[in-house]
Scaffold this motif. Structure first.
Motif, PDB file in Angstrom:
ATOM      1  N   ILE A 487      10.933  81.812  38.012  1.00  0.00           N
ATOM      2  CA  ILE A 487      10.823  83.224  38.383  1.00  0.00           C
ATOM      3  C   ILE A 487       9.657  83.798  37.600  1.00  0.00           C
ATOM      4  O   ILE A 487       9.559  83.596  36.377  1.00  0.00           O
ATOM      5  N   LYS A 488       8.779  84.523  38.276  1.00  0.00           N
ATOM      6  CA  LYS A 488       7.607  85.099  37.625  1.00  0.00           C
ATOM      7  C   LYS A 488       7.548  86.589  37.908  1.00  0.00           C
ATOM      8  O   LYS A 488       7.688  87.023  39.050  1.00  0.00           O
ATOM      9  N   LEU A 489       7.357  87.376  36.862  1.00  0.00           N
ATOM     10  CA  LEU A 489       7.203  88.821  36.992  1.00  0.00           C
ATOM     11  C   LEU A 489       5.770  89.205  36.657  1.00  0.00           C
ATOM     12  O   LEU A 489       5.211  88.726  35.669  1.00  0.00           O
ATOM     13  N   VAL A 490       5.203  90.089  37.454  1.00  0.00           N
ATOM     14  CA  VAL A 490       3.866  90.615  37.227  1.00  0.00           C
ATOM     15  C   VAL A 490       3.995  92.112  36.973  1.00  0.00           C
ATOM     16  O   VAL A 490       4.538  92.846  37.813  1.00  0.00           O
ATOM     17  N   ALA A 491       3.506  92.545  35.812  1.00  0.00           N
ATOM     18  CA  ALA A 491       3.595  93.954  35.441  1.00  0.00           C
ATOM     19  C   ALA A 491       2.201  94.531  35.252  1.00  0.00           C
ATOM     20  O   ALA A 491       1.241  93.807  34.972  1.00  0.00           O
ATOM     21  N   GLN A 492       2.110  95.836  35.419  1.00  0.00           N
ATOM     22  CA  GLN A 492       0.856  96.516  35.147  1.00  0.00           C
ATOM     23  C   GLN A 492       0.670  96.616  33.642  1.00  0.00           C
ATOM     24  O   GLN A 492       1.570  97.052  32.914  1.00  0.00           O
ATOM     25  N   ALA A 493      -0.488  96.175  33.158  1.00  0.00           N
ATOM     26  CA  ALA A 493      -0.749  96.220  31.720  1.00  0.00           C
ATOM     27  C   ALA A 493      -0.722  97.672  31.248  1.00  0.00           C
ATOM     28  O   ALA A 493      -1.169  98.577  31.933  1.00  0.00           O
ATOM     29  N   GLY A 494      -0.181  97.859  30.064  1.00  0.00           N
ATOM     30  CA  GLY A 494      -0.114  99.207  29.499  1.00  0.00           C
ATOM     31  C   GLY A 494       1.175  99.909  29.855  1.00  0.00           C
ATOM     32  O   GLY A 494       2.016 100.153  28.986  1.00  0.00           O
ATOM     33  N   SER A 495       1.383 100.205  31.147  1.00  0.00           N
ATOM     34  CA  SER A 495       2.585 100.927  31.567  1.00  0.00           C
ATOM     35  C   SER A 495       3.809 100.025  31.600  1.00  0.00           C
ATOM     36  O   SER A 495       4.943 100.500  31.450  1.00  0.00           O
ATOM     37  N   GLY A 496       3.598  98.728  31.811  1.00  0.00           N
ATOM     38  CA  GLY A 496       4.725  97.813  31.940  1.00  0.00           C
ATOM     39  C   GLY A 496       5.453  97.919  33.274  1.00  0.00           C
ATOM     40  O   GLY A 496       6.510  97.302  33.466  1.00  0.00           O
ATOM     41  N   ARG A 497       4.899  98.677  34.212  1.00  0.00           N
ATOM     42  CA  ARG A 497       5.569  98.850  35.507  1.00  0.00           C
ATOM     43  C   ARG A 497       5.525  97.555  36.312  1.00  0.00           C
ATOM     44  O   ARG A 497       4.483  96.918  36.437  1.00  0.00           O
ATOM     45  N   GLY A 541      18.369  85.893  36.656  1.00  0.00           N
ATOM     46  CA  GLY A 541      17.080  85.387  36.214  1.00  0.00           C
ATOM     47  C   GLY A 541      16.011  86.454  36.146  1.00  0.00           C
ATOM     48  O   GLY A 541      15.070  86.358  35.344  1.00  0.00           O
ATOM     49  N   LEU A 542      16.122  87.501  36.995  1.00  0.00           N
ATOM     50  CA  LEU A 542      15.169  88.616  36.911  1.00  0.00           C
ATOM     51  C   LEU A 542      15.266  89.309  35.559  1.00  0.00           C
ATOM     52  O   LEU A 542      14.251  89.646  34.939  1.00  0.00           O
ATOM     53  N   LYS A 543      16.492  89.549  35.114  1.00  0.00           N
ATOM     54  CA  LYS A 543      16.698  90.188  33.806  1.00  0.00           C
ATOM     55  C   LYS A 543      16.159  89.309  32.684  1.00  0.00           C
ATOM     56  O   LYS A 543      15.449  89.788  31.787  1.00  0.00           O
ATOM     57  N   LEU A 544      16.486  88.012  32.747  1.00  0.00           N
ATOM     58  CA  LEU A 544      16.038  87.099  31.697  1.00  0.00           C
ATOM     59  C   LEU A 544      14.520  87.018  31.642  1.00  0.00           C
ATOM     60  O   LEU A 544      13.918  87.001  30.558  1.00  0.00           O
ATOM     61  N   CYS A 545      13.888  86.970  32.795  1.00  0.00           N
ATOM     62  CA  CYS A 545      12.428  86.933  32.822  1.00  0.00           C
ATOM     63  C   CYS A 545      11.851  88.234  32.273  1.00  0.00           C
ATOM     64  O   CYS A 545      10.852  88.218  31.540  1.00  0.00           O
TER      65      CYS A 545
END
Length: 561
Positions: A487-497, A541-545
């Motif tokens: 599972i891979k999460l991509v967030a916006q740098a800085g905001s963490g969104r 797995g979303l929470k763990l990631c």
């Protein structure tokens, strides 16, 4: 209480839409709308604009007057906003004739549009040249997922992580019986969800024939049983879907190759199957045939899922090779020959021989033959109809939705687009936001995605922070003894969104909607990490990631919050 008289509602669902629209008007405290009485009872704050009430109703295509107000004739006509909304809604020759809507096609987009247009008070003529129901129910989603599920069961009987304690029993594959079961369910769903609904709706007229545009507001329909009919319309929706694309490989056209349509109705499982293609249809059917007994070779021009995050293709390729499928990456067929019941595919490396050949290299919009130029409807280089967010084409009275457009080719996108097109054809203003569109590929492990990949985000100028969690860190995967994938999460740098999620996992499709909702609601990865997720589910797995952005999850106890 204020009473609003409403005409042109045709059912309780109409009343529900009117109620929703009225309660969005500033100053409306509550609205009780009755289709039977043709009226709405409103509780209003002092100073609520009466014109806004009638405008809200007119925007849906209905007529509305205040019970204590003079008629339109006595007060010099409706306010401009209301008149404009009604003009957009019904372009009628008189006050009684319903809006005439033509729908070309009968698949997901077409049916959704036809039903919504009728709900909005329109009269619909639906035109279908072939089998009612379109791709999904007849030759796409439904039969393919039945075949994939049967293949999955066959695979588990032959091999599972629990073979040490449950003796494996290689199954006998009776393809004829599986095909009969598959087709019976297809026929059932086509009748109950398409044919039966159309037959039971008096506001929809079905014409079986091929439509061509005669002008910007008329069609010529060549009927299947002979003769022609001209269909004039106030609004038209093009929802003609797409067909399997066939690449220009020398020799291919002279062979009895399969498309996905032919493969799904084959009553035999070939001993050797070659597959040209590397995306959704190719990989789904390749694995299904392999699990039902074929020796499968996939020829991928680049890599599997080369448009996605590279980790996806790598994970699926590894899983396929573990099952015995041969995946030839960066391989193209330069020539195809067929003789004595055998295909010979010439590549830059060697020859591939097979009993059957499946060509699954994408789908081409069904727009040829519509005479779109007669109506001023523009298409792109691939023949797809260009539309805006409201499903409007370049022609003022013509809309389009589904696989014949430049939208993503998913039936749920098509249906959503069809519904919104109907709202707009009848005077509304609906758009389709695809920024958090989930997608699932039904391989095993499944592939599920939503939002941005890192590469896509950087292309749009968005700096990212991302984490990849392998499934050996997810308790559900551990107790299943199946840790294939990530599972891979991509967030916006800085905001963490959170802006994107990619997953390769058994039942990944069951977790991706949670990710889509998180993106839609602009959650940060920390907010996702702080949510309660049920223990021993794959979606945990979303929470763990998400926790890996700030913690080492290997150092957490089970279900540590």
């Amino acid at each position: 209480m204020t009473t609003l008289k409403i005409t042109d509602m045709t059912c309780d669902s109409c009343a529900a839409h009117v109620k929703e629209a009225l309660e969005k008007v500033p100053g409306v405290q509550s609205a009780v709308v009755s289709y039977a009485k043709g009226a709405a009872q409103l509780a209003l704050e002092s100073g609520t604009a009466r014109d806004a009430l009638t405008a809200a109703v007119a925007g849906l295509g209905y007529k509305a007057t205040l019970a204590d107000a003079p008629s339109a004739q006595n007060r010099g006509g409706l306010p401009d906003k209301v008149r404009g909304g009604m003009r957009a809604a019904d372009k009628r020759n008189d006050g009684e004739r319903p809006l005439q809507v033509a729908v070309i096609g009968s698949g997901g987009a077409a049916m959704a549009a036809a039903l919504k247009a009728v709900e909005q008070g329109a009269q619909v003529t639906l035109i279908e040249r072939g089998t009612i129901g379109g791709t999904c129910v007849n030759v796409g989603c439904v039969p393919s997922k039945i075949m994939i599920r049967a293949a999955h069961i066959a695979h588990l009987r032959r091999e599972s992580p629990f073979d040490g304690g449950i003796e494996a029993t290689p199954p006998a594959i009776l393809r004829e019986r599986l095909l009969a079961q598959q087709q019976a369910r297809v026929d059932e769903l086509r009748h109950t969800k398409y044919e039966g609904i159309l037959d039971g709706n008096p506001a929809i007229t079905v014409l079986h024939g091929e439509a061509r545009f005669k002008s910007g507001q008329s069609l010529t329909v060549r009927l299947n049983n002979g003769g022609e009919r001209v269909v004039a319309f106030d609004r038209c929706l093009i929802a003609t879907g797409a067909s399997p694309a066939v690449p220009p490989i020398p020799g291919l056209q002279d062979t009895p190759y399969w498309t996905s349509t032919k493969a799904l109705v084959s009553d035999t499982i070939p001993e050797r199957l070659a597959v040209i293609g590397s995306s959704v249809v190719a990989v789904e059917l390749a694995q299904a045939f392999a699990r039902l007994g074929s020796k499968v070779t996939i020829l991928a021009r680049s890599t599997l899922f080369f448009h996605e995050d590279p980790a996806i293709g790598e994970a699926v390729t590894a899983a396929f090779r573990m099952e015995g499928l041969e995946v030839l990456e960066h391989t193209q067929a330069s020539h195809v020959a067929y003789a004595d019941g055998e295909f010979v595919l010439t590549t830059g490396h060697s020859e591939v021989r097979a009993d059957k050949l499946l060509v699954a290299t994408g789908r081409t919009p069904n727009t040829r033959g519509l005479a779109l130029e007669m109506a001023g409807v523009a298409v792109n280089a691939q023949g797809a109809i260009g539309i805006d967010k409201g499903m409007r084409t370049s022609s003022p009275y013509i809309y389009a939705a589904g696989d014949c457009t430049d939208q993503p080719q998913f039936v749920y996108v098509a249906a959503a687009a069809g519904t919104r097109a109907a709202i707009n054809m009848t005077g509304g203003d609906a758009t389709l936001d695809l920024s958090a569109m989930p997608a699932v590929v039904f391989t095993d492990p499944q592939v599920a995605t939503v939002g941005y990949t890192k590469v896509q985000a950087h292309h749009d100028g968005i700096e990212t922070d991302s984490r990849l969690l392998t499934l050996d860190n997810v308790p559900r995967a551990l107790v299943n003894f199946d840790t294939r994938g990530f599972i891979k999460l991509v967030a916006q740098a800085g905001s963490g969104r959170l802006i994107g999620v990619q997953a390769v996992a058994p039942e990944a499709g069951e977790l991706i909607q949670t990710a889509a909702l998180a993106i839609r609601n602009r959650m940060t990865v920390q907010e996702l990490a702080d949510q309660l997720f049920p223990y021993l589910t794959m979606v945990e797995g979303l929470k763990l990631c998400a926790q890996t952005f700030t913690k080492d999850v290997k150092q957490l106890s089970c279900c540590a919050g």
